[in-house]
Write an enzyme that holds these catalytic residues in place. Structure first.
Site, PDB file in Angstrom:
ATOM      1  N   CYS A 291       0.841  -1.211   0.000  1.00  0.00           N
ATOM      2  CA  CYS A 291       0.000   0.000   0.000  1.00  0.00           C
ATOM      3  C   CYS A 291       0.874   1.260   0.000  1.00  0.00           C
ATOM      4  O   CYS A 291       2.071   1.201   0.253  1.00  0.00           O
ATOM      5  CB  CYS A 291      -0.891   0.030   1.235  1.00  0.00           C
ATOM      6  SG  CYS A 291      -1.757  -1.518   1.550  1.00  0.00           S
TER       7      CYS A 291
HETATM    8  N1  GLN Z   1      -0.833  -6.777   3.911  1.00  0.00           N
HETATM    9  C1  GLN Z   1      -1.760  -5.698   3.988  1.00  0.00           C
HETATM   10  C2  GLN Z   1      -3.058  -6.002   3.304  1.00  0.00           C
HETATM   11  O1  GLN Z   1      -3.186  -6.898   2.526  1.00  0.00           O
HETATM   12  C3  GLN Z   1      -1.152  -4.408   3.485  1.00  0.00           C
HETATM   13  C4  GLN Z   1      -0.841  -4.509   2.048  1.00  0.00           C
HETATM   14  C5  GLN Z   1       0.062  -3.494   1.516  1.00  0.00           C
HETATM   15  O2  GLN Z   1       0.855  -2.802   2.119  1.00  0.00           O
HETATM   16  N2  GLN Z   1      -0.008  -3.521   0.271  1.00  0.00           N
HETATM   17  O3  GLN Z   1      -4.003  -5.324   3.538  1.00  0.00           O
END
Ligand code: GLN
Length: 252
Positions: free
Chosen positions: A2
């Protein structure tokens, strides 16, 4: 992985942070610059949190869809102003649900929280840490994701009276020890200050006497940003910025 940002300073519209800058979260949702192998785009939901009343509880808008296709958010963001904002666009880790409740920010009263990264070995690697939480906290997770669980760990410490910087630092060191190779960029605000960790992912900060911004990727390349060193915690508010090394598990 994210992309997220937090802002504290004079009231600004959500759009001025999330939609309008040259490298806004909107742009980072389809053309991020520094994903470090963690996915390619951030289309699995997004969210923004802000403060309708300074010092009051946070409000949130979250969606499971891509930020670029949400006209309702664009309309809301153009007219919603706040002196504290936390927003994120999400690339779901493989195997994790794509729901609005899995999108950051996670919230509790004045607190807004986001996680950029992944807990390796989820969920087995952190079962012992989960066992230390109140059962009701586990039963009421926003979503069955690593990020919602990390928020439950941070929130438990905050509710126990921990200093916000200590709460983030202890969660990162505990989870990193239990789940090596995890990426743990945590971001927390109460509307007047920002606390964030850089642990295996990009993070930058910009402060002046009036505002502070902490971002995964600089939203405006024409202003000066400072990269947060890896394995450090940054505390930022208008006129102030401090980096603190996070304890490691002996790998360095
Ligand atoms: N692992 C977390 C999720 O799936 C955050 C993902 C991310 O940082 N892309 O929500």
């Amino acid at each position: 992985m994210c992309r997220h940002l937090a802002y504290v300073g004079p009231p600004v519209t959500l759009a001025s942070l999330v939609l309008e800058p040259p490298h806004s979260l909107l742009r980072q949702s389809y053309a991020p610059a520094d994903m470090r192998g963690g996915g390619t785009i951030n289309a699995d939901g997004f969210g923004a949190g802000w403060y309708p009343e300074p010092g009051g509880p946070a409000a949130r808008y979250r969606s499971a869809g891509p930020i670029w296709s949400d006209a309702s958010f664009a309309a809301l963001a153009a007219v919603t102003g706040s002196g504290g904002v936390l927003a994120a666009v999400r690339s779901a880790t493989v195997g994790m649900p794509v729901t609005d409740t899995a999108a950051a920010p996670f919230a509790d009263g004045p607190w807004l929280f986001s996680h950029n990264g992944v807990v390796r070995g989820w969920p087995q690697s952190v079962a012992a840490a989960a066992a230390a939480l109140p059962v009701t906290d586990l039963l009421t997770l926003d979503a069955p994701t690593d990020s919602a669980f990390l928020w439950a760990l941070v929130r438990h410490r905050l509710r126990g009276g921990a200093d916000p910087a200590d709460a983030l630092a202890s969660v990162v060191t505990e989870v990193a020890a239990a789940a090596p190779e995890s990426r743990l960029n945590l971001l927390l605000t109460n509307g007047t200050a920002i606390w964030a960790t850089a642990w295996s992912h990009a993070l930058s900060v910009r402060t002046d006497d009036s505002h502070a911004l902490v971002v995964s990727e600089p939203i405006d390349p024409h202003t000066t940003w400072t990269a947060v060193p890896d394995r450090h915690l940054v505390t930022a508010c208008p006129g102030h910025r401090r980096f603190t090394a996070l304890a490691t598990t002996g790998e360095e």
